[in-house]
Each structure stands twice: as C-alpha cells, then as structure tokens.
Design a protein around this motif. Structure first.
Motif, PDB file in Angstrom:
ATOM      1  N   ASP A   1       8.575  -6.895  43.283  1.00 40.44           N
ATOM      2  CA  ASP A   1       9.500  -7.172  42.183  1.00 40.44           C
ATOM      3  C   ASP A   1       9.158  -8.560  41.644  1.00 40.44           C
ATOM      4  N   ALA A   2       8.670  -8.613  40.435  1.00 42.74           N
ATOM      5  CA  ALA A   2       8.230  -9.867  39.819  1.00 42.74           C
ATOM      6  C   ALA A   2       9.211 -10.337  38.751  1.00 42.74           C
ATOM      7  N   SER A   3      10.439  -9.853  38.805  1.00 43.80           N
ATOM      8  CA  SER A   3      11.417 -10.195  37.766  1.00 43.80           C
ATOM      9  C   SER A   3      11.660 -11.699  37.668  1.00 43.80           C
ATOM     10  N   ASP A   4      11.953 -12.332  38.803  1.00 44.08           N
ATOM     11  CA  ASP A   4      12.257 -13.763  38.773  1.00 44.08           C
ATOM     12  C   ASP A   4      11.067 -14.597  38.313  1.00 44.08           C
ATOM     13  N   PRO A   5       9.866 -14.398  38.888  1.00 41.16           N
ATOM     14  CA  PRO A   5       8.729 -15.185  38.400  1.00 41.16           C
ATOM     15  C   PRO A   5       8.443 -14.944  36.915  1.00 41.16           C
ATOM     16  N   PHE A   6       8.600 -13.696  36.471  1.00 42.07           N
ATOM     17  CA  PHE A   6       8.367 -13.381  35.065  1.00 42.07           C
ATOM     18  C   PHE A   6       9.335 -14.140  34.171  1.00 42.07           C
ATOM     19  N   GLU A   7      10.604 -14.132  34.530  1.00 41.37           N
ATOM     20  CA  GLU A   7      11.616 -14.810  33.717  1.00 41.37           C
ATOM     21  C   GLU A   7      11.492 -16.327  33.818  1.00 41.37           C
ATOM     22  N   ASP A   8      11.115 -16.837  34.996  1.00 41.62           N
ATOM     23  CA  ASP A   8      10.987 -18.276  35.178  1.00 41.62           C
ATOM     24  C   ASP A   8       9.916 -18.876  34.280  1.00 41.62           C
ATOM     25  N   VAL A   9       8.866 -18.112  34.027  1.00 36.98           N
ATOM     26  CA  VAL A   9       7.779 -18.611  33.186  1.00 36.98           C
ATOM     27  C   VAL A   9       8.216 -18.696  31.726  1.00 36.98           C
ATOM     28  N   GLY A  10       9.152 -17.867  31.333  1.00 35.56           N
ATOM     29  CA  GLY A  10       9.629 -17.890  29.947  1.00 35.56           C
ATOM     30  C   GLY A  10       8.655 -17.224  28.996  1.00 35.56           C
ATOM     31  N   HIS A  11       8.325 -15.991  29.258  1.00 37.56           N
ATOM     32  CA  HIS A  11       7.386 -15.260  28.413  1.00 37.56           C
ATOM     33  C   HIS A  11       7.922 -15.107  26.990  1.00 37.56           C
ATOM     34  N   SER A  12       7.026 -15.087  26.050  1.00 36.86           N
ATOM     35  CA  SER A  12       7.373 -14.969  24.631  1.00 36.86           C
ATOM     36  C   SER A  12       7.818 -13.542  24.303  1.00 36.86           C
ATOM     37  N   SER A  13       8.369 -13.392  23.119  1.00 36.41           N
ATOM     38  CA  SER A  13       8.761 -12.054  22.671  1.00 36.41           C
ATOM     39  C   SER A  13       7.523 -11.182  22.469  1.00 36.41           C
ATOM     40  N   ASP A  14       6.398 -11.789  22.090  1.00 38.00           N
ATOM     41  CA  ASP A  14       5.148 -11.035  21.947  1.00 38.00           C
ATOM     42  C   ASP A  14       4.714 -10.463  23.299  1.00 38.00           C
ATOM     43  N   ALA A  15       4.846 -11.263  24.357  1.00 37.54           N
ATOM     44  CA  ALA A  15       4.483 -10.794  25.693  1.00 37.54           C
ATOM     45  C   ALA A  15       5.379  -9.638  26.105  1.00 37.54           C
ATOM     46  N   ARG A  16       6.666  -9.754  25.777  1.00 40.36           N
ATOM     47  CA  ARG A  16       7.605  -8.692  26.132  1.00 40.36           C
ATOM     48  C   ARG A  16       7.295  -7.399  25.376  1.00 40.36           C
ATOM     49  N   GLU A  17       6.866  -7.516  24.138  1.00 44.88           N
ATOM     50  CA  GLU A  17       6.490  -6.335  23.363  1.00 44.88           C
ATOM     51  C   GLU A  17       5.221  -5.698  23.922  1.00 44.88           C
ATOM     52  N   LEU A  18       4.291  -6.536  24.374  1.00 46.78           N
ATOM     53  CA  LEU A  18       3.031  -6.047  24.930  1.00 46.78           C
ATOM     54  C   LEU A  18       3.255  -5.253  26.208  1.00 46.78           C
ATOM     55  N   MET A  19       4.285  -5.590  26.961  1.00 49.13           N
ATOM     56  CA  MET A  19       4.580  -4.921  28.233  1.00 49.13           C
ATOM     57  C   MET A  19       4.840  -3.432  28.066  1.00 49.13           C
ATOM     58  N   VAL A  20       5.367  -3.050  26.939  1.00 49.13           N
ATOM     59  CA  VAL A  20       5.785  -1.661  26.726  1.00 49.13           C
ATOM     60  C   VAL A  20       4.653  -0.682  27.011  1.00 49.13           C
ATOM     61  N   LYS A  21       3.441  -1.026  26.610  1.00 44.87           N
ATOM     62  CA  LYS A  21       2.338  -0.077  26.792  1.00 44.87           C
ATOM     63  C   LYS A  21       1.890   0.049  28.253  1.00 44.87           C
ATOM     64  N   TYR A  22       2.337  -0.855  29.115  1.00 43.59           N
ATOM     65  CA  TYR A  22       1.966  -0.806  30.531  1.00 43.59           C
ATOM     66  C   TYR A  22       3.053  -0.184  31.404  1.00 43.59           C
ATOM     67  N   LYS A  23       4.169   0.171  30.814  1.00 38.84           N
ATOM     68  CA  LYS A  23       5.269   0.749  31.595  1.00 38.84           C
ATOM     69  C   LYS A  23       4.912   2.159  32.036  1.00 38.84           C
ATOM     70  N   VAL A  24       5.073   2.398  33.347  1.00 34.75           N
ATOM     71  CA  VAL A  24       4.783   3.726  33.896  1.00 34.75           C
ATOM     72  C   VAL A  24       6.034   4.397  34.430  1.00 34.75           C
ATOM     73  N   GLY A  25       7.129   3.664  34.529  1.00 33.64           N
ATOM     74  CA  GLY A  25       8.350   4.272  35.031  1.00 33.64           C
ATOM     75  C   GLY A  25       9.412   3.250  35.354  1.00 33.64           C
ATOM     76  N   GLU A  26      10.346   3.694  36.182  1.00 36.39           N
ATOM     77  CA  GLU A  26      11.470   2.849  36.585  1.00 36.39           C
ATOM     78  C   GLU A  26      11.695   3.005  38.082  1.00 36.39           C
ATOM     79  N   ILE A  27      12.429   2.065  38.644  1.00 34.26           N
ATOM     80  CA  ILE A  27      12.803   2.137  40.056  1.00 34.26           C
ATOM     81  C   ILE A  27      13.905   3.189  40.205  1.00 34.26           C
ATOM     82  N   ILE A  28      13.858   3.945  41.308  1.00 36.31           N
ATOM     83  CA  ILE A  28      14.884   4.965  41.532  1.00 36.31           C
ATOM     84  C   ILE A  28      16.262   4.302  41.581  1.00 36.31           C
TER      85      ILE A  28
END
Length: 131
Positions: free
Chosen positions: A53-80
């Motif tokens: 789970d990389a949620s905290d490190p991801f948020e701590d870095v402060g990714h841009s809105s462009d980075a967040r939009e780019l993530m969409v194409k790498y999504k393969v699913g969700e946690i149960i």
C-alpha cells in the motif's frame, strides 16, 4: 485485466519486482510495471513500494493533477471490500494557521533588507561624507 477486478493484499504482494510491480493507492490497484522506466523519481521509488500500500508515500510527495490523471491507465482493479483501508481525504487548506506565519515571513523578507540598507546609507554618509 479490468479496472473493476478485486484483489486481496496477498495477491498484490506477489507483484513486487521489476517484472511485475503493483502498488495500492487509496484502495485502487495499479500495475506500474510499464511505467518503471518513465517515473520521474526513478524506478527505485516504485520498486520500493511494489506489492504494498503506497497511499501515504504517494500523498506525501504531493503528486500533480497530471500525475493523478496518468494513473488511470495503470489501474488494474481495487482491493477487496474486506481489506479496504479508510482513505484519508486529501485536504489542502491554504489558509489554515500558516497564513499568519507566511505574512510574517513576507514582512521580514523585505523589512530587514530595507532596514539594513537605511543603516548602511546612514553609516556611509556619516563616515565618508563628513571628511
């Protein structure tokens, strides 16, 4: 792989190297393997979080809105549902408490140089123009 597929953390943990790197961010599962060489922070940053789970490190870095939009194409699913963690609300309150500190810093950033300039001018006039 569909973005609606559900995975357990034990399944995600299997994807923890440069051949298959998955990360969980805010209960969403991302296959970042194709992004390893493109990541601006280097592949090491992603591999360090792979299979976790990389949620905290991801948020701590402060990714841009462009980075967040780019993530969409790498999504393969969700946690149960039974393993989902509470998502911390991303909260950027620019006016909380630090407003006063920022105005003080701004004040100091121009008052001190002006005061030093005035003092230097007085010293210059007093010592060098009196001779």
């Amino acid at each position: 792989m569909s973005g609606n597929t559900k995975y357990s953390f034990s399944e995600v943990k299997k994807h923890n190297d440069n051949k298959s790197a998955w990360v969980v961010i805010n209960n969403n599962v991302y296959d970042v393997t194709p992004f390893l060489n493109e990541h601006p922070g280097g592949e090491e940053v992603l591999l360090e979080q792979a299979g976790r789970d990389a949620s905290d490190p991801f948020e701590d870095v402060g990714h841009s809105s462009d980075a967040r939009e780019l993530m969409v194409k790498y999504k393969v699913g969700e946690i149960i549902d039974s393993e989902r963690k509470p998502v911390k609300e991303k909260h950027s309150d620019w006016s909380s408490g630090s407003e006063n500190a920022n105005s003080e810093n701004t004040l100091k950033s121009w008052i001190i140089p002006i005061a030093l300039g005035i003092v230097a001018t007085i010293i210059y006039r007093f010592y060098f123009l009196s001779y």
